[in-house]
Design a protein around this motif. Sequence first.
Motif, PDB file in Angstrom:
ATOM      1  N   TYR A 357       1.171  -1.046   0.288  1.00  0.00           N
ATOM      2  CA  TYR A 357       0.112   0.419  -0.362  1.00  0.00           C
ATOM      3  C   TYR A 357       0.591   1.347   0.071  1.00  0.00           C
ATOM      4  O   TYR A 357       2.117   1.363  -0.311  1.00  0.00           O
ATOM      5  N   ARG A 359       1.160   4.365   2.030  1.00  0.00           N
ATOM      6  CA  ARG A 359       0.410   5.596   3.123  1.00  0.00           C
ATOM      7  C   ARG A 359       1.319   6.420   3.467  1.00  0.00           C
ATOM      8  O   ARG A 359       2.396   6.825   3.467  1.00  0.00           O
ATOM      9  N   ILE A 380      -2.140   0.338  -6.309  1.00  0.00           N
ATOM     10  CA  ILE A 380      -2.500  -0.276  -4.416  1.00  0.00           C
ATOM     11  C   ILE A 380      -3.036   0.562  -3.645  1.00  0.00           C
ATOM     12  O   ILE A 380      -3.791   2.350  -4.029  1.00  0.00           O
ATOM     13  N   PRO A 381      -3.397   0.514  -2.602  1.00  0.00           N
ATOM     14  CA  PRO A 381      -4.811   1.121  -1.848  1.00  0.00           C
ATOM     15  C   PRO A 381      -3.830   2.578  -1.178  1.00  0.00           C
ATOM     16  O   PRO A 381      -2.170   2.604  -0.988  1.00  0.00           O
ATOM     17  N   LEU A 393      -8.359  -2.827   3.253  1.00  0.00           N
ATOM     18  CA  LEU A 393      -7.445  -4.000   3.144  1.00  0.00           C
ATOM     19  C   LEU A 393      -7.404  -5.232   3.309  1.00  0.00           C
ATOM     20  O   LEU A 393      -8.967  -5.893   3.909  1.00  0.00           O
ATOM     21  N   GLN A 397      -2.272  -7.172   4.221  1.00  0.00           N
ATOM     22  CA  GLN A 397      -2.331  -5.848   4.280  1.00  0.00           C
ATOM     23  C   GLN A 397      -2.547  -5.215   6.073  1.00  0.00           C
ATOM     24  O   GLN A 397      -1.601  -4.629   5.706  1.00  0.00           O
TER      25      GLN A 397
END
Length: 434
Positions: A357, A359, A380-381, A393, A397
Amino acid sequence: MNVTGIIAEYNPFHNGHAFHIEETRKNTDADYCIAVISGDFVQRGAPALLNKYDRAKMALENGIDLIIELPVITATSSAENFAQGGVCLLNALGVVSQISFGAEANTASDVDLLGRLADFFAFEPPIFQEYLDQALKSGCSFPAARAKAALTCLQQAKHHSMDSQTLAQFEQLLASPNNILAIEYMKAIRRHNCKLTPSVVTRTGAGYHDADTDTALASASALRKFIFQDTSDQKNNFDTLNQMLTRTVPDSVRELLLTAYESHAFLQEDDFSDLLYYELQRQLLHPTASDADTTRSDLTQRIANKLESFTCWSEFVSDLKTKNQTYTAISRYLLHALLGIDGELLNAAKTYYYAPYARILGFRKDASPLLKELQAHSQIPLLRKIVKERQNLTPEQQKLLDLDVYAANLYNRILFKKSGIQRKNEYREPLIIL
């Protein structure tokens, strides 16, 4: 939109980093620069000098438009996995077209040779492992053994038409830590077919391990060593530190570092010594299924044999060090033990190529168009408020994100114990917005 990515630690941010960002913008004509940075623990197996939000602020004030945190399991991995995670994360954002990194490469020929080395390591011939094992058995450390095995293979490959001068260039390039990381970035691009064009900035000033601070371009390791020297005379040390930082870091960074110095907010390995000792004792009493890797098993046995004489983190690493294992590799192993990074978590990270992910830690307000593009194209997140986004998620994840939160909480607890500074929980910590 022309977006360039940088992978860094900024531990701490200094003039060399500012130069790299300036050159990156010039070389790539970037509209925006995204930096993927290590969080509260870094690749050499140690806590960062300052917490990730302060380091993100340093970078945003000095040329970076958006900061993304490299997951702790990636940030504290080997150079190969560190580079793979950073490269795959940038590629998965869907908007980054170039990646910029520093290297001891002074000519176009050097850059070309770095590319050839990346090609070699991306698709190593079967004989490479045999040469690597031979070099390790002869007593070489892993980095030295890897370089020796690669040079032997390259010298024997007829299609490389290796002359003595080129061989010497390869050997020189492989001797630099920054070049090794540059090769790993290029290797990851090739191995994962990433749509990223490498842009190499020639490093100037002090070398990676150079302790000299009497220069405008001192290394991060030199700054850390200076900061952690004897502090018995607080007033004189503050003045001396101020003079050194005036030479070596941008003004905004100097102010933040001086404030942190006065607050005793700098952390290093030995601040975590007691926690590490207790965790190693617990693992000895309650062992779990360990890897079958011989080197790791040998290290585990040495830890058990020497734990009785444990005094502090740094001395314990020195006691455990052997010809085949570097200080950094052992320190990373101990850090993983402290953070509870096990085979299950490593397998989860591998599933996502160490980039599960993205962030976001902070951004500049004028980078709002970049954020919109990220939201539209990221594969991706994108995480901005993890208290809300965690539930979206996958279980794997979530475990990796929980590890990031745990690592930050551990770091912040030691920070509070040392300085009295109490930071917010990761779920409530706001983004840095400038």
